[in-house]
Scaffold this active site. Structure first.
Site, PDB file in Angstrom:
ATOM      1  N   ASP A   1      13.322   4.908   5.325  1.00 34.37           N
ATOM      2  CA  ASP A   1      12.950   4.578   3.951  1.00 34.37           C
ATOM      3  C   ASP A   1      13.889   5.294   2.984  1.00 34.37           C
ATOM      4  OD1 ASP A   1      11.722   4.227   1.462  1.00 34.37           O
ATOM      5  OD2 ASP A   1       9.703   4.324   2.312  1.00 34.37           O
TER       6      ASP A   1
ATOM      7  N   TRP B   1       5.359  -1.086  -6.627  1.00 32.99           N
ATOM      8  CA  TRP B   1       6.224  -1.354  -7.787  1.00 32.99           C
ATOM      9  C   TRP B   1       7.564  -1.881  -7.282  1.00 32.99           C
ATOM     10  CZ3 TRP B   1      11.056   0.470  -9.138  1.00 32.99           C
ATOM     11  CH2 TRP B   1      11.438   0.380 -10.485  1.00 32.99           C
TER      12      TRP B   1
ATOM     13  N   HIS C   1      11.575   0.897   3.462  1.00 32.65           N
ATOM     14  CA  HIS C   1      10.406   0.997   2.585  1.00 32.65           C
ATOM     15  C   HIS C   1       9.488  -0.221   2.735  1.00 32.65           C
ATOM     16  CE1 HIS C   1       8.181   2.681  -0.722  1.00 32.65           C
ATOM     17  NE2 HIS C   1       8.356   1.604  -1.466  1.00 32.65           N
TER      18      HIS C   1
ATOM     19  N   SER D   1       3.238   2.338  -1.445  1.00 32.23           N
ATOM     20  CA  SER D   1       4.183   2.935  -2.381  1.00 32.23           C
ATOM     21  C   SER D   1       3.464   3.464  -3.615  1.00 32.23           C
ATOM     22  CB  SER D   1       5.270   1.915  -2.737  1.00 32.23           C
ATOM     23  OG  SER D   1       6.359   2.523  -3.376  1.00 32.23           O
ATOM     24  N   MET D   2       3.724   2.908  -4.807  1.00 38.17           N
ATOM     25  CA  MET D   2       3.030   3.352  -6.005  1.00 38.17           C
ATOM     26  C   MET D   2       1.520   3.261  -5.846  1.00 38.17           C
ATOM     27  SD  MET D   2       3.339   1.992  -9.929  1.00 38.17           S
ATOM     28  CE  MET D   2       2.354   2.830 -11.183  1.00 38.17           C
TER      29      MET D   2
END
Length: 295
Positions: free
Chosen positions: A232, A37, A261, A103-104
């Site tokens: 991150d 995202w 990230h 991530s998401m």
């Protein structure tokens, strides 16, 4: 362009998921890349350019609401998103797949493995992932304070364009003294993020902030890889990578020292190498004592 149907919206229209399927003639294994995202499958450009050259069939799709996929009003909870992933695997009849969630997308991997029993999947990888539970609660003291997510929502509601541009810099660890990505790359990410549904952007932010994947992780019985940058600031390693490694004690856990990230870009060559090694060989990646931790 190629699309997969993933149910219908409230008006009865097909929900279509855009996907890329790079299938070299000598492919021996299949990997499905699930984006983060607020981007789209285009974030995987440097993996899509490299992995197929190593005998891997690589599929990358746009989450509903993002990229070239349909933008329905609802369906941005992780149960529905995991069902969308199932639609991709079923429609393309993929077998012995390695799921890679960034991530998401790591949440979709975890929820798919529990909700659908890990069908068709032989390995999983969590890259800078939001698992196991981002939100700080009484029984999750290592999580992120709710005020952080409230601020994200507030800024999206106030000025989505400004938020996305500011967020992009944090995503890659950009500062006055550190410029790991070009302005052109940041502009490209902004364009990818801004074409997403506003509703999807808001709803998905709430989903990855509040969904508890701790029980989902207990259902994973296949080899797992966890990669996280210790710099991150978007998904802090203390709340995510370390806790995911605790939940999956047999997984290979690799810490990328100094990486932010968005390490799929800032450390793309190393990530490609580690993914290829994990997918094809299934053995611990080449040891790097100064930066690698393997559990």
């Amino acid at each position: 362009m190629s699309y997969i149907k993933a149910g219908k919206d409230a008006s009865g229209n097909d929900i279509k998921l855009f996907y890329q399927d790079l299938h070299p003639a000598n492919a021996t294994s299949t990997v499905v890349l699930i984006h983060g995202w607020p981007l789209s499958s285009q974030m995987w450009d440097y993996q899509l350019a490299e992995l197929p050259g190593h005998g891997l069939r690589v599929v990358a799709y746009d989450r509903r609401g993002f990229g070239k996929s349909s933008q329905p009003w609802d369906g941005y909870d992780y149960d529905t998103l995991a069902d969308d992933l199932k639609a991709v695997l079923d429609e393309l009849d993929l077998q012995n797949v390695t799921l890679v969630g960034f991530s998401m997308g790591g949440g979709e991997v975890a929820r798919y493995m529990s909700r659908h029993g890990g069908a068709r999947v032989s390995k999983v990888a969590f890259i800078s992932a939001v698992t196991p539970y981002m939100l700080k609660t009484e029984d999750n003291p290592d999580g992120v304070d709710k005020s952080v997510f409230d601020e994200i929502t507030e800024n999206l509601l106030k000025d989505r364009a400004d938020f996305l541009q500011t967020f992009g810099k944090q995503f890659y660890g950009v500062s006055l003294l550190n410029n790991p990505v070009s302005q052109a790359h940041l502009d490209g990410d902004f364009a990818r993020a801004y074409v997403a549904s506003y509703k999807a952007t808001l709803e998905c932010a709430n989903s990855f902030a509040t969904t508890d994947f701790r029980d989902d992780l207990t259902q994973i019985q296949v080899p797992a890889l966890i990669i996280h940058g210790d710099a991150d600031k978007t998904v802090p390693i203390e709340s995510s990578g370390e806790r995911t490694a605790d939940a999956l004690p047999t997984a290979q856990y690799i810490v990328y020292e100094g990486e932010p990230h968005g390490l799929f870009f800032t450390s793309k060559d190393r990530l490609n190498e580690d993914l290829i090694s994990f997918i094809l060989e299934g053995v611990p990646v080449r040891e790097r004592p100064e930066t690698t931790v393997i559990y």
